[in-house]
Design a protein around this motif. Structure first.
Motif, PDB file in Angstrom:
ATOM      1  N   LEU A  60      15.646  47.669  63.668  1.00  0.00           N
ATOM      2  CA  LEU A  60      15.679  46.891  62.788  1.00  0.00           C
ATOM      3  C   LEU A  60      16.972  45.902  62.150  1.00  0.00           C
ATOM      4  N   PHE A  61      17.035  44.601  62.316  1.00  0.00           N
ATOM      5  CA  PHE A  61      17.995  44.024  61.916  1.00  0.00           C
ATOM      6  C   PHE A  61      17.909  43.384  60.323  1.00  0.00           C
ATOM      7  N   TYR A  62      18.827  42.934  59.874  1.00  0.00           N
ATOM      8  CA  TYR A  62      18.771  42.401  58.309  1.00  0.00           C
ATOM      9  C   TYR A  62      19.531  40.966  58.442  1.00  0.00           C
ATOM     10  N   ASN A  63      18.693  40.108  57.698  1.00  0.00           N
ATOM     11  CA  ASN A  63      19.214  38.728  57.528  1.00  0.00           C
ATOM     12  C   ASN A  63      18.470  38.132  56.195  1.00  0.00           C
ATOM     13  N   PRO A  64      19.193  38.239  54.986  1.00  0.00           N
ATOM     14  CA  PRO A  64      18.632  37.926  53.949  1.00  0.00           C
ATOM     15  C   PRO A  64      18.324  36.342  53.647  1.00  0.00           C
ATOM     16  N   ASN A  65      18.727  35.503  54.612  1.00  0.00           N
ATOM     17  CA  ASN A  65      18.493  33.957  54.364  1.00  0.00           C
ATOM     18  C   ASN A  65      17.170  33.816  55.162  1.00  0.00           C
ATOM     19  N   LEU A  66      16.479  34.387  55.910  1.00  0.00           N
ATOM     20  CA  LEU A  66      15.161  34.169  56.658  1.00  0.00           C
ATOM     21  C   LEU A  66      14.019  33.853  55.463  1.00  0.00           C
ATOM     22  N   THR A  67      13.123  32.953  55.635  1.00  0.00           N
ATOM     23  CA  THR A  67      11.966  32.884  54.879  1.00  0.00           C
ATOM     24  C   THR A  67      10.811  32.473  55.833  1.00  0.00           C
ATOM     25  N   GLU A  68       9.601  32.651  55.099  1.00  0.00           N
ATOM     26  CA  GLU A  68       8.290  32.202  55.828  1.00  0.00           C
ATOM     27  C   GLU A  68       8.385  30.932  56.789  1.00  0.00           C
ATOM     28  N   THR A  69       9.313  30.041  56.382  1.00  0.00           N
ATOM     29  CA  THR A  69       9.207  28.666  57.221  1.00  0.00           C
ATOM     30  C   THR A  69      10.191  28.781  58.281  1.00  0.00           C
ATOM     31  N   THR A  70      11.138  29.805  58.383  1.00  0.00           N
ATOM     32  CA  THR A  70      12.286  29.757  59.377  1.00  0.00           C
ATOM     33  C   THR A  70      11.600  29.983  60.842  1.00  0.00           C
ATOM     34  N   THR A  71      12.232  29.109  61.658  1.00  0.00           N
ATOM     35  CA  THR A  71      11.539  29.085  62.996  1.00  0.00           C
ATOM     36  C   THR A  71      12.654  29.649  64.061  1.00  0.00           C
ATOM     37  N   SER A  72      13.788  29.727  63.456  1.00  0.00           N
ATOM     38  CA  SER A  72      15.210  30.180  64.642  1.00  0.00           C
ATOM     39  C   SER A  72      16.138  30.406  63.684  1.00  0.00           C
ATOM     40  N   PHE A  73      17.263  31.125  64.108  1.00  0.00           N
ATOM     41  CA  PHE A  73      18.324  31.320  63.576  1.00  0.00           C
ATOM     42  C   PHE A  73      19.445  32.138  64.405  1.00  0.00           C
ATOM     43  N   ILE A  74      20.743  31.943  63.995  1.00  0.00           N
ATOM     44  CA  ILE A  74      21.765  32.465  64.793  1.00  0.00           C
ATOM     45  C   ILE A  74      22.228  33.750  64.050  1.00  0.00           C
ATOM     46  N   PHE A  75      22.595  34.743  65.048  1.00  0.00           N
ATOM     47  CA  PHE A  75      23.321  35.927  64.157  1.00  0.00           C
ATOM     48  C   PHE A  75      24.914  35.550  63.961  1.00  0.00           C
ATOM     49  N   ASP A  76      25.607  36.208  63.104  1.00  0.00           N
ATOM     50  CA  ASP A  76      26.832  36.155  62.949  1.00  0.00           C
ATOM     51  C   ASP A  76      27.424  36.771  64.163  1.00  0.00           C
ATOM     52  N   LYS A  77      28.744  36.439  64.230  1.00  0.00           N
ATOM     53  CA  LYS A  77      29.525  36.876  65.062  1.00  0.00           C
ATOM     54  C   LYS A  77      29.646  38.432  65.528  1.00  0.00           C
ATOM     55  N   ASP A  78      29.914  39.108  64.345  1.00  0.00           N
ATOM     56  CA  ASP A  78      29.682  40.494  64.628  1.00  0.00           C
ATOM     57  C   ASP A  78      28.409  41.305  65.273  1.00  0.00           C
ATOM     58  N   GLU A  79      27.334  40.642  64.632  1.00  0.00           N
ATOM     59  CA  GLU A  79      26.083  41.064  64.824  1.00  0.00           C
ATOM     60  C   GLU A  79      25.630  40.630  66.195  1.00  0.00           C
ATOM     61  N   SER A  80      26.219  39.570  66.767  1.00  0.00           N
ATOM     62  CA  SER A  80      25.946  38.870  68.065  1.00  0.00           C
ATOM     63  C   SER A  80      26.511  39.805  68.970  1.00  0.00           C
ATOM     64  N   LYS A  81      27.845  40.143  68.806  1.00  0.00           N
ATOM     65  CA  LYS A  81      28.409  40.889  69.639  1.00  0.00           C
ATOM     66  C   LYS A  81      28.038  42.244  69.657  1.00  0.00           C
ATOM     67  N   HIS A  82      27.294  42.925  68.629  1.00  0.00           N
ATOM     68  CA  HIS A  82      26.435  44.395  68.871  1.00  0.00           C
ATOM     69  C   HIS A  82      25.349  44.176  69.726  1.00  0.00           C
ATOM     70  N   ILE A  83      24.416  43.155  69.672  1.00  0.00           N
ATOM     71  CA  ILE A  83      23.391  43.015  70.212  1.00  0.00           C
ATOM     72  C   ILE A  83      23.743  42.889  71.642  1.00  0.00           C
ATOM     73  N   ILE A  84      24.542  42.005  71.906  1.00  0.00           N
ATOM     74  CA  ILE A  84      24.787  41.533  73.374  1.00  0.00           C
ATOM     75  C   ILE A  84      25.613  42.589  74.221  1.00  0.00           C
ATOM     76  N   LYS A  85      26.686  42.827  73.635  1.00  0.00           N
ATOM     77  CA  LYS A  85      27.676  43.805  74.356  1.00  0.00           C
ATOM     78  C   LYS A  85      27.351  45.352  74.062  1.00  0.00           C
ATOM     79  N   VAL A  86      26.742  45.822  72.861  1.00  0.00           N
ATOM     80  CA  VAL A  86      26.649  47.163  72.892  1.00  0.00           C
ATOM     81  C   VAL A  86      25.341  47.502  73.164  1.00  0.00           C
ATOM     82  N   LEU A  87      24.400  46.590  72.688  1.00  0.00           N
ATOM     83  CA  LEU A  87      22.739  47.175  72.777  1.00  0.00           C
ATOM     84  C   LEU A  87      22.221  46.599  74.314  1.00  0.00           C
ATOM     85  N   ARG A  88      23.145  45.578  74.759  1.00  0.00           N
ATOM     86  CA  ARG A  88      23.081  44.755  76.068  1.00  0.00           C
ATOM     87  C   ARG A  88      21.421  44.277  76.062  1.00  0.00           C
TER      88      ARG A  88
END
Length: 238
Positions: free
Chosen positions: A3-31
């Motif tokens: 599970l990931f956490y993003n406090p800015n999401l709402t019911e109407t959100t359709t897409s979003f971008i993870f911040d740099k640190d989270e993006s690196k963790h998702i792509i580089k560490v979790l592959r």
């Protein structure tokens, strides 16, 4: 499930971008790669099922495929707990209380408190991490530290309790709990509440309670109290 956490999401959100640190963790560490599914909560009861559409280690982008809302608990548990002398003990309490399902926490500064300054930002991160680890969709509310006297002046609902170690008449906490009732319980510092503080709480309609036969550390008492409420409110199997 992770599970990931993003406090800015709402019911109407359709897409979003993870911040740099989270993006690196998702792509580089979790592959993770494009097309992979990620689960995200906003800490307000929502679970978002998302799909990676841009697998960048600086701006991992996802689209939201599905949104669901977890039912709001029928009762609210508010622990007002004095900071412990050893910071890591309080952090342990925050982590475990979040795993159990606590909804609100207030650090209270008492007459016998040895620690009067805390790092609220660090505590907030511990709550977020524990929420994700325990796969919960509600982030506990962490209030700013407040003096014991000022806390008693704040608006509260439901059952009110103070757990202390003085040899006076007290009721057994678990026997006083009512199902689906809001609960606020005061837990003192290592030196316990002062006699004056206990009396002040009683004057403000707090019920004095015991958490058991043994003397507990502040953080242990807080966890026992938290678990007791949730145990009492566990759904009964027919």
């Amino acid at each position: 499930m992770q599970l990931f956490y993003n406090p800015n999401l709402t019911e109407t959100t359709t897409s979003f971008i993870f911040d740099k640190d989270e993006s690196k963790h998702i792509i580089k560490v979790l592959r993770k790669k494009e097309g992979d599914i990620l689960y995200v909560t906003n800490g307000l009861g929502f679970l978002f099922t998302t799909e990676i559409i841009l697998a960048s280690d600086t701006k991992c982008t996802v689209k939201i495929n599905e949104t669901e809302k977890q039912e709001i608990p029928k009762f609210n548990v508010h622990l007002a707990v004095a900071p412990t002398k050893m910071n890591e003990r309080y952090e342990w309490f925050l982590e475990k209380a979040t795993e159990i399902g606590i909804q609100e926490i207030t650090p209270i500064i008492c007459e016998h408190s040895e620690r009067k300054v805390i790092k609220i930002d660090r505590f907030q991160k511990i709550l977020e991490s524990a929420m994700k680890q325990s796969l919960q969709y509600y982030l506990p509310k962490l209030n700013e530290p407040i003096s014991f006297k000022d806390f008693l002046k704040t608006k509260k609902s439901g059952q009110l309790f103070i757990a202390h170690c003085e040899e006076t008449l007290k009721k057994l906490f678990k026997n006083e709990l009512k199902i689906n009732q809001d609960v606020t319980i005061l837990i003192g510092p290592e030196g316990d509440f002062s006699v004056k503080e206990i009396q002040l709480a009683l004057e403000n309609n707090f019920i004095p309670v015991s958490l058991g036969a043994t003397r507990l550390r502040t953080e242990t008492a807080a966890i026992v109290a938290c678990h007791s409420v949730f145990f009492i409110n566990e759904p009964q199997n027919d």
